[in-house]
Scaffold this motif. Sequence first.
Motif, PDB file in Angstrom:
ATOM      1  N   PRO A 399     -11.199  -7.066  -3.605  1.00  0.00           N
ATOM      2  CA  PRO A 399     -10.232  -5.971  -3.545  1.00  0.00           C
ATOM      3  C   PRO A 399     -10.137  -5.318  -2.180  1.00  0.00           C
ATOM      4  N   SER A 400     -11.244  -5.350  -1.399  1.00  0.00           N
ATOM      5  CA  SER A 400     -11.220  -4.686  -0.103  1.00  0.00           C
ATOM      6  C   SER A 400     -10.498  -5.504   0.968  1.00  0.00           C
ATOM      7  N   GLU A 401     -10.205  -6.791   0.666  1.00  0.00           N
ATOM      8  CA  GLU A 401      -9.505  -7.605   1.643  1.00  0.00           C
ATOM      9  C   GLU A 401      -8.015  -7.281   1.636  1.00  0.00           C
ATOM     10  N   ALA A 402      -7.359  -7.521   2.747  1.00  0.00           N
ATOM     11  CA  ALA A 402      -5.930  -7.241   2.829  1.00  0.00           C
ATOM     12  C   ALA A 402      -5.162  -8.178   1.911  1.00  0.00           C
ATOM     13  N   PRO A 403      -4.179  -7.653   1.185  1.00  0.00           N
ATOM     14  CA  PRO A 403      -3.344  -8.517   0.346  1.00  0.00           C
ATOM     15  C   PRO A 403      -2.497  -9.433   1.226  1.00  0.00           C
ATOM     16  N   ALA A 404      -1.912 -10.433   0.594  1.00  0.00           N
ATOM     17  CA  ALA A 404      -1.087 -11.373   1.354  1.00  0.00           C
ATOM     18  C   ALA A 404       0.071 -10.645   2.014  1.00  0.00           C
ATOM     19  N   THR A 405       0.407 -11.069   3.222  1.00  0.00           N
ATOM     20  CA  THR A 405       1.515 -10.449   3.939  1.00  0.00           C
ATOM     21  C   THR A 405       2.813 -10.689   3.187  1.00  0.00           C
ATOM     22  N   PRO A 406       3.578  -9.644   2.904  1.00  0.00           N
ATOM     23  CA  PRO A 406       4.811  -9.823   2.130  1.00  0.00           C
ATOM     24  C   PRO A 406       5.846 -10.605   2.931  1.00  0.00           C
ATOM     25  N   GLU A 407       6.811 -11.157   2.196  1.00  0.00           N
ATOM     26  CA  GLU A 407       7.887 -11.874   2.859  1.00  0.00           C
ATOM     27  C   GLU A 407       8.695 -10.898   3.711  1.00  0.00           C
ATOM     28  N   ALA A 408       9.455 -11.468   4.641  1.00  0.00           N
ATOM     29  CA  ALA A 408      10.253 -10.623   5.522  1.00  0.00           C
ATOM     30  C   ALA A 408      11.182  -9.746   4.682  1.00  0.00           C
ATOM     31  N   PRO A 409      11.151  -8.434   4.896  1.00  0.00           N
ATOM     32  CA  PRO A 409      11.962  -7.520   4.073  1.00  0.00           C
ATOM     33  C   PRO A 409      13.451  -7.678   4.354  1.00  0.00           C
ATOM     34  N   ALA A 410      14.282  -7.260   3.388  1.00  0.00           N
ATOM     35  CA  ALA A 410      15.732  -7.349   3.512  1.00  0.00           C
ATOM     36  C   ALA A 410      16.300  -6.167   4.277  1.00  0.00           C
ATOM     37  N   PHE A 411      15.464  -5.369   4.881  1.00  0.00           N
ATOM     38  CA  PHE A 411      15.886  -4.200   5.659  1.00  0.00           C
ATOM     39  C   PHE A 411      15.175  -4.272   7.008  1.00  0.00           C
ATOM     40  N   ASP A 412      15.591  -3.431   7.898  1.00  0.00           N
ATOM     41  CA  ASP A 412      14.979  -3.396   9.232  1.00  0.00           C
ATOM     42  C   ASP A 412      13.894  -2.317   9.255  1.00  0.00           C
ATOM     43  N   PRO A 413      12.595  -2.679   9.304  1.00  0.00           N
ATOM     44  CA  PRO A 413      11.528  -1.674   9.321  1.00  0.00           C
ATOM     45  C   PRO A 413      11.691  -0.666  10.462  1.00  0.00           C
ATOM     46  N   ALA A 414      12.305  -1.108  11.580  1.00  0.00           N
ATOM     47  CA  ALA A 414      12.462  -0.200  12.713  1.00  0.00           C
ATOM     48  C   ALA A 414      13.404   0.954  12.396  1.00  0.00           C
ATOM     49  N   SER A 415      14.200   0.823  11.334  1.00  0.00           N
ATOM     50  CA  SER A 415      15.153   1.878  10.979  1.00  0.00           C
ATOM     51  C   SER A 415      14.563   2.896  10.002  1.00  0.00           C
ATOM     52  N   VAL A 416      13.311   2.687   9.597  1.00  0.00           N
ATOM     53  CA  VAL A 416      12.701   3.521   8.547  1.00  0.00           C
ATOM     54  C   VAL A 416      11.818   4.607   9.165  1.00  0.00           C
ATOM     55  N   PRO A 417      12.149   5.877   8.953  1.00  0.00           N
ATOM     56  CA  PRO A 417      11.225   6.947   9.359  1.00  0.00           C
ATOM     57  C   PRO A 417       9.980   6.881   8.471  1.00  0.00           C
ATOM     58  N   LEU A 418       8.818   6.662   9.052  1.00  0.00           N
ATOM     59  CA  LEU A 418       7.581   6.492   8.288  1.00  0.00           C
ATOM     60  C   LEU A 418       6.534   7.500   8.762  1.00  0.00           C
ATOM     61  N   LEU A 419       6.081   8.354   7.845  1.00  0.00           N
ATOM     62  CA  LEU A 419       5.059   9.345   8.159  1.00  0.00           C
ATOM     63  C   LEU A 419       3.742   8.889   7.540  1.00  0.00           C
ATOM     64  N   VAL A 420       2.729   8.670   8.380  1.00  0.00           N
ATOM     65  CA  VAL A 420       1.391   8.294   7.919  1.00  0.00           C
ATOM     66  C   VAL A 420       0.571   9.573   7.783  1.00  0.00           C
ATOM     67  N   VAL A 421       0.290   9.954   6.549  1.00  0.00           N
ATOM     68  CA  VAL A 421      -0.437  11.194   6.271  1.00  0.00           C
ATOM     69  C   VAL A 421      -1.910  10.864   6.061  1.00  0.00           C
ATOM     70  N   ASN A 422      -2.770  11.375   6.917  1.00  0.00           N
ATOM     71  CA  ASN A 422      -4.200  11.104   6.812  1.00  0.00           C
ATOM     72  C   ASN A 422      -4.837  12.083   5.830  1.00  0.00           C
ATOM     73  N   ALA A 423      -5.165  11.585   4.630  1.00  0.00           N
ATOM     74  CA  ALA A 423      -5.834  12.420   3.627  1.00  0.00           C
ATOM     75  C   ALA A 423      -7.265  11.943   3.408  1.00  0.00           C
TER      76      ALA A 423
END
Length: 530
Positions: A399-423
Amino acid sequence: MTRRQPPEGADPAAAPPSGASGEPTGEPTVGDGAIRGTSDGDGPIGRHLGHARRHRGLKITALVMTTLIVAAVAFVGVQVLRLQSNVVTLPLNLAEGQESALPVDSSTDPLQILILGSDTRTGNSGEFFGDESDSSGEGNSDVMMLLTLSADRENVTVVSFPRDLLVPLPACMNPDTGQPSEAQELGQLNAALNEGGPGCTVAAINNLTGLSVDHFMMAGFNAVSELSSAVGGVEVCVQEPVDDEFSGLRLPAGTSEVEGDQALAFLRTRHSFGDGGDIGRIAAQQSFMASLARKVRAEGTLTNLPKLYSIAEVVTRNLTVDEGLSQPAEILKIADRLKDVDLGNMAFVTVPVQPWDQDPNRLVIDEAAAAPLFDALREDRGLTEESAAPSAPASTPAPSEAPATPEAPAFDPASVPLLVVNATTDAGRAAEVQRLVLEAGYTQAVTFESAPAATTLVVYGPGYDGAAEDVATRFGVAAANIIADPGLVGVQLQVGADLATGSAVVVPPLGNELDGQTADQVTCQASSGL
């Protein structure tokens, strides 16, 4: 200066020293016995006066302390009697030919307690769920949970049984009518309560699990309402707004605190969550119980006697228990066992089931999947222990290993505002996760520091569901922890303690991949769409 001496042969005490006027000066001398007595404690007058005052003071203090102690003992005695007078008792086991559990020490022995919620309207105003004519007698079991506490005080397991579950039912003597019920090869488990009271449900659970349940607690409608209010509300989370006309549950998307009737509605709704059936409702009940455990632990309720007493009063006022659990001291012993258990070692699971081949609306035990669970309960093992789970095949990543890399998404990740909240408690963790999402193409990723949280969540706004699923897949976040927020622009990744290291959420082991959660996990209920 030379001290003046009295005339030779004169009595030093006969004439006190005088000033020019012949009056005493008040200046102490070596021969002044009275003054000596008050100054150094040797004189008879000073000694007796000092001790008399001290003795009187000690007597008064002792009297006051004795009075306070007697009053305190009397108060505690009255309160304990008051609690005990609240409790209604019924027999523990009513199955014909089945022996009751042997006496146990609630402080040191492995302990099993069957918790039942009755659907009877008796004792309730009926304004919320219908009138009293809807059910009679004990009613059916609306909630069935088997609470087990390990002898080492390190593990707690709560196993939920669906109300639609079919199991063998023993013949039980009905305590009200004195008539035995008929044994059934397969009968609905929640109907055992109406056949012979909670003692019949205990007998059915004993047959099913191979255990000998030690106690039961049966609560009516008011218990949840009053308990949730006594603790100041319980936080729950839903992925979409809920407006359930059947239960009366109304919640906005996201987190809310529920108490009173809304807490009861959250636990009883069958239409709002999951598949609209009992499994989705059980998941909501487990989430509620986990949240309640976190709140009680955070506020120190189990070590705060006034708070604990107020909760005990609510509980005892709304409970029917077996004779062995009728003493308030026994309930306090159980609370003492719970106060130090790690939240990660409190497991809430659903007994493995499968549809009945003769009626898909009814369930039966999945015996192969349930066997490891029942073994763990009988052997007094916690479900979060690594040894409780079978070894994974070599080809299966941990479970601690990284899951398989997902297929290329149908959207552009560069267009997504992403906030990484450190909790997490690691100040550098946000930067580590930010680097991972930047490598995945989320070039707008920024970081934010927040209060610690146990669970990783992905929250997304309208139009960003694809991005949310992609982020969740990359970090192994469960679908139940992907939450829609109509007021949000973009995606937020809350990095909880379960993602404190590595690149994938660490899922606590729950035996044979059982459905459920631990008390330190925050879960959000998915809408049934009904």
